[in-house]
Design an enzyme around this catalytic site. Structure first.
Site, PDB file in Angstrom:
ATOM      1  N   HIS A  52     -64.278 -14.252  -0.617  1.00 52.54           N
ATOM      2  CA  HIS A  52     -65.110 -13.061  -0.433  1.00 52.54           C
ATOM      3  C   HIS A  52     -66.029 -13.234   0.777  1.00 52.54           C
ATOM      4  O   HIS A  52     -66.109 -12.354   1.641  1.00 52.54           O
ATOM      5  CB  HIS A  52     -65.924 -12.829  -1.712  1.00 52.54           C
ATOM      6  CG  HIS A  52     -66.868 -11.683  -1.647  1.00 52.54           C
ATOM      7  ND1 HIS A  52     -66.687 -10.539  -2.386  1.00 52.54           N
ATOM      8  CD2 HIS A  52     -68.017 -11.493  -0.944  1.00 52.54           C
ATOM      9  CE1 HIS A  52     -67.685  -9.700  -2.128  1.00 52.54           C
ATOM     10  NE2 HIS A  52     -68.503 -10.267  -1.259  1.00 52.54           N
ATOM     11  N   GLU A  53     -66.722 -14.366   0.852  1.00 50.79           N
ATOM     12  CA  GLU A  53     -67.675 -14.575   1.945  1.00 50.79           C
ATOM     13  C   GLU A  53     -66.969 -14.718   3.286  1.00 50.79           C
ATOM     14  O   GLU A  53     -67.444 -14.201   4.299  1.00 50.79           O
ATOM     15  CB  GLU A  53     -68.575 -15.782   1.664  1.00 50.79           C
ATOM     16  CG  GLU A  53     -69.441 -15.644   0.423  1.00 50.79           C
ATOM     17  CD  GLU A  53     -70.253 -14.362   0.348  1.00 50.79           C
ATOM     18  OE1 GLU A  53     -70.672 -13.829   1.393  1.00 50.79           O
ATOM     19  OE2 GLU A  53     -70.464 -13.869  -0.781  1.00 50.79           O
ATOM     20  N   CYS A  57     -70.777  -7.161  -4.663  1.00 50.46           N
ATOM     21  CA  CYS A  57     -71.261  -7.615  -3.363  1.00 50.46           C
ATOM     22  C   CYS A  57     -72.684  -7.120  -3.162  1.00 50.46           C
ATOM     23  O   CYS A  57     -72.991  -5.966  -3.489  1.00 50.46           O
ATOM     24  CB  CYS A  57     -70.348  -7.069  -2.266  1.00 50.46           C
ATOM     25  SG  CYS A  57     -70.809  -7.552  -0.593  1.00 50.46           S
ATOM     26  N   HIS A  60     -66.188 -11.462   4.934  1.00 47.67           N
ATOM     27  CA  HIS A  60     -67.310 -10.868   5.674  1.00 47.67           C
ATOM     28  C   HIS A  60     -67.313 -11.312   7.135  1.00 47.67           C
ATOM     29  O   HIS A  60     -67.661 -10.529   8.023  1.00 47.67           O
ATOM     30  CB  HIS A  60     -68.648 -11.274   5.046  1.00 47.67           C
ATOM     31  CG  HIS A  60     -69.043 -10.484   3.845  1.00 47.67           C
ATOM     32  ND1 HIS A  60     -69.302  -9.129   3.893  1.00 47.67           N
ATOM     33  CD2 HIS A  60     -69.255 -10.868   2.562  1.00 47.67           C
ATOM     34  CE1 HIS A  60     -69.652  -8.719   2.682  1.00 47.67           C
ATOM     35  NE2 HIS A  60     -69.624  -9.751   1.854  1.00 47.67           N
TER      36      HIS A  60
END
Length: 158
Positions: free
Chosen positions: A130-131, A88, A134
């Site tokens: 993953h994004e 990341c 966030h």
């Protein structure tokens, strides 16, 4: 376009839930352009707005097939499993083993505020998951199996 500072682990903004985007204003267009430039400059494959200090539900992704801009994205379907190294831009120099779905389908708004769907497998599926984490205040390190390990820029270019 301008490079933005990437927030790193420990910055409180990375632990916050982002707000939905209700309209694409000139400021949002500039943010998206800046996010893409920042992601490419950092040799990343994805970047979420909170990583540049903006609590909006926007991510940009490019796994080598051209940029994808996702506003207010949500995963609507997933299947299978893959485990692999993940890193990341907000946790520089580190990587760790993370299990994610091997396939995802996501719904999102484009810059034109029309609704779209995208299907992704393997790296794209991993990147979408993953994004989107966030946007809900989560970093991949929360999902790492085992310990983080050091990586160098050269490791990421293989």
């Amino acid at each position: 376009m301008a490079l933005r500072t990437i927030r790193v682990e420990g910055d409180p903004v990375l632990g916050k839930v982002c707000r939905e985007v209700t309209e694409v204003t000139p400021k949002i267009v500039t943010l998206i352009d800046d996010m893409l430039e920042t992601m490419y400059e950092a040799n990343g494959v994805g970047l979420a707005a909170p990583q540049v200090g903006i609590l909006k539900r926007i991510v940009v992704i490019d796994v080598g097939e051209g940029p994808i801009v996702m506003i207010n994205p949500e995963i609507i379907e997933s299947d299978g499993e893959q485990t692999g190294d993940e890193g990341c831009l907000s946790v520089p120099g580190k990587a760790g083993q993370v299990t994610r779905p091997n396939y995802v389908k996501a719904r999102f708004m484009g810059e034109d505020m029309n609704e779209y769907e995208i299907e992704g497998e393997e790296l794209l599926a991993r990147c979408i998951c993953h994004e989107l984490d966030h946007l809900d205040g989560h970093l991949y390190v929360e999902k790492v199996e085992g310990a983080l390990h050091d990586v160098t820029y050269e490791d990421t270019q293989e």
